[in-house]
Design an enzyme around this catalytic site. Structure first.
Site, PDB file in Angstrom:
ATOM      1  N   TYR A 174       0.826  -1.195   0.000  1.00 15.07           N
ATOM      2  CA  TYR A 174       0.000   0.000   0.000  1.00 15.07           C
ATOM      3  C   TYR A 174       0.875   1.265   0.000  1.00 15.07           C
ATOM      4  CZ  TYR A 174      -4.074   2.883   1.232  1.00 15.07           C
ATOM      5  OH  TYR A 174      -5.089   3.808   1.230  1.00 15.07           O
ATOM      6  N   HIS A 175       0.533   2.205  -0.903  1.00 13.89           N
ATOM      7  CA  HIS A 175       1.265   3.460  -1.109  1.00 13.89           C
ATOM      8  C   HIS A 175       2.575   3.270  -1.865  1.00 13.89           C
ATOM      9  CE1 HIS A 175      -0.891   5.849   2.334  1.00 13.89           C
ATOM     10  NE2 HIS A 175      -1.623   5.758   1.235  1.00 13.89           N
TER      11      HIS A 175
ATOM     12  N   HIS B 122      -1.966   4.951  -5.647  1.00 16.49           N
ATOM     13  CA  HIS B 122      -2.859   3.902  -5.165  1.00 16.49           C
ATOM     14  C   HIS B 122      -3.126   2.832  -6.229  1.00 16.49           C
ATOM     15  CE1 HIS B 122      -3.437   7.068  -2.183  1.00 16.49           C
ATOM     16  NE2 HIS B 122      -3.849   6.119  -1.357  1.00 16.49           N
TER      17      HIS B 122
END
Length: 348
Positions: free
Chosen positions: A136-137, A225
């Protein structure tokens, strides 16, 4: 949402549902990427809206008919969520990073191996493994030399490192087309001359290695994202007018050849791409400036660097530069940089 919509920004804005609903899996936090003109690949996400565990499923959307067509394609080898997709010069799609657990800010179940999707066959090939998880990210972007940068991930609010799953670094992946079957580096074709700017439907000349089989253009991306909303991939029609001299035709629709910077690749008979030549497409009103390659010279040796630039409205240009080595100046009327550097060093 299982629904797709067309959004009309006119006036106060409006939207209408486009095509069928897709309920096979919940593709939030998967990656969606436009891999060809009017064609999208979506891969990974949740198993279902009530199950955050990652899925390996994938589907395509074709926007080129009267209404969108949604069709399943082969599933990835690994279930993934929070991964990134990257279109390669060959038109294949690289998927990199993600985890099987489906947990944000977590390396639990991190997938280190990359996978490459072939749009012709719909099949996936597993590639090399990263040393560092990308979840994530994280981001992934195509570089001008045909390699792929994968970087970042983590940094949740309230915890700087998210329990050790934050990574302030990057790795670079070299796709298989950069190697021969024995693992040695492939000999790459080169683009030696091409314009810095083109407009829709323009016919332009490119000098490159003789007998290339394809030219492709990929727009430089902007990703967040797991979704790169800027990237586009185009096959470029061409003819070879003499050995190593090609006439290419830019796409005629400025809504397809969208304004901005694109990477032009030449591809040989072995599927090996050149490094990119950067082209600015369909910009209007503002001056454009072609990328200036890295320069080197001996201290005290004469220097002459021509700057390629122009203006869509043919307005006159004035040139200036900062950070030049001592002894070099720029001609304000032509942009040419001349002189002899007096102090050795590296200058931006």
């Amino acid at each position: 949402t299982p629904k797709m919509h067309y959004i009309d920004p006119d006036g106060n804005g409006s939207y209408v549902q486009a095509g069928p609903e897709f309920n096979d899996f919940y593709h939030k936090h998967g990656t969606t990427i436009m891999y060809d003109e009017g064609k999208l690949l979506t891969a990974g996400g949740w198993i279902a809206g009530s199950d955050i565990t990652s899925t390996n499923q994938a589907f395509t959307v074709d926007l080129n008919g009267p209404s969108p067509t949604v069709a399943p394609t082969d599933s990835m080898t690994f279930a993934r969520k929070f991964q990134n997709g990257v279109v390669l010069p060959t038109g294949d799609v690289l998927v990199i990073g993600g985890n099987t657990s489906g947990r944000k800010f977590s390396d639990d179940g991190a997938i280190l191996e990359v996978e490459i999707w072939d749009p012709e066959t719909g099949t996936w090939t597993v590639g090399s493994a990263m040393a560092i998880p990308r979840n994530y990210h994280s981001i992934a972007l195509l570089l001008n030399d045909g390699r792929v940068l994968a970087a970042g991930s983590g940094y949740c609010s309230g915890s700087v490192t998210c329990g050790g799953s934050s990574h302030r670094d990057g790795q670079v992946y070299s796709p298989p087309y950069l190697f021969n079957n024995d693992g040695s580096a492939a000999i790459r074709p080169t683009i030696t001359g091409a314009p810095g700017r083109v407009a829709s439907a323009e016919i332009f000349t490119v000098n490159a290695t003789a007998d290339l089989q394809r030219f492709t253009m990929i727009k430089m991306g902007s990703t967040t994202h797991g979704v790169n909303t800027d990237v586009r991939f185009l096959e470029v029609p061409f003819s070879q007018t003499s050995p190593g001299v090609y006439e290419l035709t830019a796409h005629g629709n400025q809504n397809v050849l969208t304004a901005g910077y694109w990477m032009l690749f030449g591809i040989d008979s072995n599927g090996v791409p050149s490094a990119a030549h950067v082209i600015q497409a369909n910009t209007s009103g503002n001056p454009w400036l072609a990328t200036v390659p890295q320069q080197s010279s001996q201290e005290g040796a004469p220097v002459s660097v021509e700057i390629q630039a122009g203006d869509a409205d043919d307005d006159p240009l004035a040139y200036s530069a900062t950070g030049l080595p001592g002894g070099l100046t720029i001609n304000s009327a032509t942009g040419e940089i001349t002189g002899a550097a007096t102090t050795a060093g590296f200058y931006d």
